[in-house]
Design a protein around this motif. Structure first.
Motif: not given
Lengths: 161, 499
Positions: A86-87, A89-90, A93-94, B214, B217, B418, B421-422
């Motif tokens: 998940v980290h 993947t994020m 995205l960035v 989202s 993720l 993002i 998701f959070y």
């Protein structure tokens, strides 16, 4: 030893969950409230019932009250730790947003390729399908049929000339 | 009557019929694909409808809504994973039946119940929406304001999260809706000098972000989930004995689903749970529930599909979404320059009836598509998510960009994804936020108009019977469930103490 490790993890997450999130929301609201005080004010004859800052401030007030309530009454379970995927993947995205500034489709192609590999795909045809074939097809579909003009960039300039 | 017939004639267009067929097929696929549901499907498709005329555009969005809601049952029955949350209760009896080698019978019952439930709800929609619109035609701004507040208060009960968190999420959506130039005073708010924000935060990229990106993720966290399919030999429709056993359940659940759907913000998921529970309560064989009861499947499926028609009643007649997916459709109506509300049945009646007829047709179409294609759609479930989701992402980003052809919308979509998701991770449902964003502008405008009308004395709203009625309903919606819970717990404790 195992229970001790679990408890410490749980406690730190619980603190984040119980206090930091409502406090973060309140901090955001305080900032938004401050920004709302900077809005122009209109003379009474033009204000049509409310000043421009009145409604946002009403909503901000409501969020603050409910967040304070959350600090004392939130009984939700602590979410499980996020996996490394998940980290990453994020992070992708960035990375996509940065590369999209150079070229949107280069960003999409690279993101799709990296994501499919990151999520465990190793077959070449599948990687080529999502990283190359789909972005190209989508580009030509939208450019030719829907007449969408994509932003100029490293790759799109080749097509647009 | 003219509008009813004109709406029907609008469907005679072969282009529209072809689009509806494709959208129904697409909707069934969306419902069967892992992680995708009706709301995400409609949000992803919305930007692609912008260049279309309003009737085909909204018709295909509603087609996706109806078909995807049904298709959730396919995966629920065959792999014990509900394609949409509304089909969660279908797993309880559908999967045990499939394990016994009766997957076809279960799917047949799901298709028949969904179709009957859907048709009943669309007929109710055709009858109720114009009546509701007529009743609301004379609403003044204070009544509209109170009604919108009531609609938003219903967000508290969405999903299984905390009501307080749901309201915070909804209020955050309303706050986001205040970004841009204030329509009443032309003053810029929260724009930070960016021209792109002067017209406010656009709905569509936010919808794509919170429902589509989202979810990407969330899927990243579920890579290890294995899905096992039950072998399905053939689709066998329920026989006369089965019908005799379930017809009352289908009718009851259709009524429940339509009613729940009409309530603002309550969608198919709540309807299916209540439909299932009521089916069990009225059943002569409640012990079969959870072990492969056809009544259980019928109760759940008739309710969740009838909720789709019900949800469109307040969406079209009042401009208040009846479900999360209806909220995205409401955004679609606004993007197409339509004004949902009582005037829709006077100024755009042909359009409204064309949508009703198309929903009716879709309910019949997905019956055949669902039955004949169930085997194929069941295979679709096994498209690896590492191939599916990068493709969904590409379409999400291009969809977000295509609407205004602005890179700012791409940033908004990714940022909302993002954030969404959070929010989901920490128990804040994204649905209230999306609905708050859509209704926020309307809420502020109506409050402003009410303040002008009532000479800035807001408390005079309480002197108006209808406004007061909606405010009382709001209080009941917010405080009724916790108070009721406490009463039940208190009674239970006294009972235990008495023993």
């Amino acid at each position: 030893m195992q229970p001790f490790v679990d408890v410490s993890k749980h406690t730190s997450n619980r603190t984040v969950f119980r206090y930091l999130i409502p406090l973060g929301i309140i901090a955001f609201c305080v900032l938004a409230y401050f920004l709302s005080t900077q809005f122009d004010r209109v003379p009474p004859i033009l204000k049509r019932g409310m000043q421009p800052s009145d409604f946002p401030q009403l909503i901000i007030g409501l969020i603050i009250i409910l967040s304070v309530w959350l600090i004392f009454r939130d009984n939700d379970k602590t979410p499980k730790r996020m996996t490394k995927v998940v980290h990453l993947t994020m992070g992708l995205l960035v990375g996509f947003l940065i590369i999209a500034d150079i070229d949107l489709f280069l960003g999409l192609g690279l993101f799709a390729t990296m994501l499919t590999i990151l999520w465990g795909e190793r077959r070449a045809w599948a990687i080529i399908l999502v990283g190359l074939f789909v972005p190209f097809s989508v580009f030509f579909l939208f450019d030719s049929i829907f007449e969408v003009r994509f932003p100029r960039g490293l790759l799109t300039n080749i097509w647009y000339g | 009557m003219d509008a009813l017939l004109n709406g029907l004639f609008a469907l005679a267009d072969p282009y529209l019929l072809m689009l509806l067929f494709a959208a129904t097929l697409g909707g069934v696929l969306v419902g069967a694909l892992p992680g995708l549901n009706a709301t995400t499907g409609v949000a992803l498709l919305l930007p692609f409808t912008i260049t279309m005329e309003p009737i085909p555009a909204i018709a295909i969005l509603t087609a996706i809504y109806c078909a995807a809601t049904f298709a959730g049952a396919i995966t629920a029955i065959l792999i014990n994973t509900p394609g949409t949350s509304a089909s969660a209760t279908t797993c309880l009896d559908g999967y045990p039946l499939a394990q016994r080698g009766e997957a076809g019978r279960a799917l047949g019952m799901a298709a028949v119940s969904s179709t009957i439930g859907g048709i009943i709800s669309v007929v109710c929609l055709m009858a109720a929406a114009p009546l509701l619109a007529r009743a609301a035609y004379n609403f003044a701004p204070p009544e509209y304001f109170a009604l919108t507040v009531f609609g938003l208060s219903m967000l508290a009960t969405i999903g299984d999260g905390s009501p307080v968190k749901n309201i915070i999420s909804g209020a955050f959506g309303i706050l986001v809706a205040t970004v841009g130039i204030d329509l009443l005073t032309s003053v810029e708010r929260f724009t930070f000098g960016l021209n792109e924000l002067s017209e406010g935060i656009p709905f569509v990229p936010v919808m794509i972000g919170v429902f589509g990106i989202s979810e990407l993720l969330v899927q990243a966290d579920n890579l290890h989930v294995e899905r096992k399919q039950v072998v399905m030999k053939s689709i066998r429709l329920p026989n006369m004995n089965d019908y005799r056993k379930v017809w009352k359940t289908i009718l009851r659940s259709s009524g429940i689903g339509t009613f729940i759907g009409i309530l603002p913000a309550e969608g198919a998921t709540v309807a299916s749970m209540i439909g299932y529970n009521e089916a069990k309560r009225w059943s002569k064989t409640p012990e079969e529930f959870g072990h492969g009861s056809l009544e259980g499947i019928a109760g759940s499926e008739a309710a969740n599909n009838s909720a789709t028609g019900g949800a469109m009643v307040p969406t079209l007649a009042l401009g208040i979404p009846g479900s999360p997916t209806a909220a995205v459709i409401l955004a679609g109506l606004m993007v197409h320059g339509l004004r949902p509300g009582p005037t829709m049945f006077t100024d755009q009646a042909d359009f409204a009836y064309a949508i009703f007829w198309s929903m009716l047709l879709v309910n019949i179409l997905f019956f055949f598509i669902g039955l004949w294609g169930a085997k194929i759609f069941a295979r679709v479930t096994f498209v690896p998510i590492q191939i599916l989701w990068p493709i969904v992402f590409i379409f999400s980003i291009v969809g977000a960009y295509a609407l205004e052809q602005s890179m700012m919308d791409v940033w908004i979509a990714v940022g909302s994804g993002i954030l969404g998701f959070y929010m989901r991770r920490y128990g804040f449902s994204v649905v209230p936020m999306a609905i708050g964003l859509i209704l926020g502008g309307m809420l502020e405008t109506r409050l402003g108009q009410s303040m002008v009308m009532l000479d800035e004395k807001w408390w005079l709203m309480l002197n108006r019977p209808l406004s007061l009625f909606f405010f009382v309903l709001t209080i009941l919606a917010l405080f009724g469930p916790p108070v009721w819970d406490r009463i039940i717990k208190y009674r239970f404790k006294r009972k235990v103490a008495g023993k």
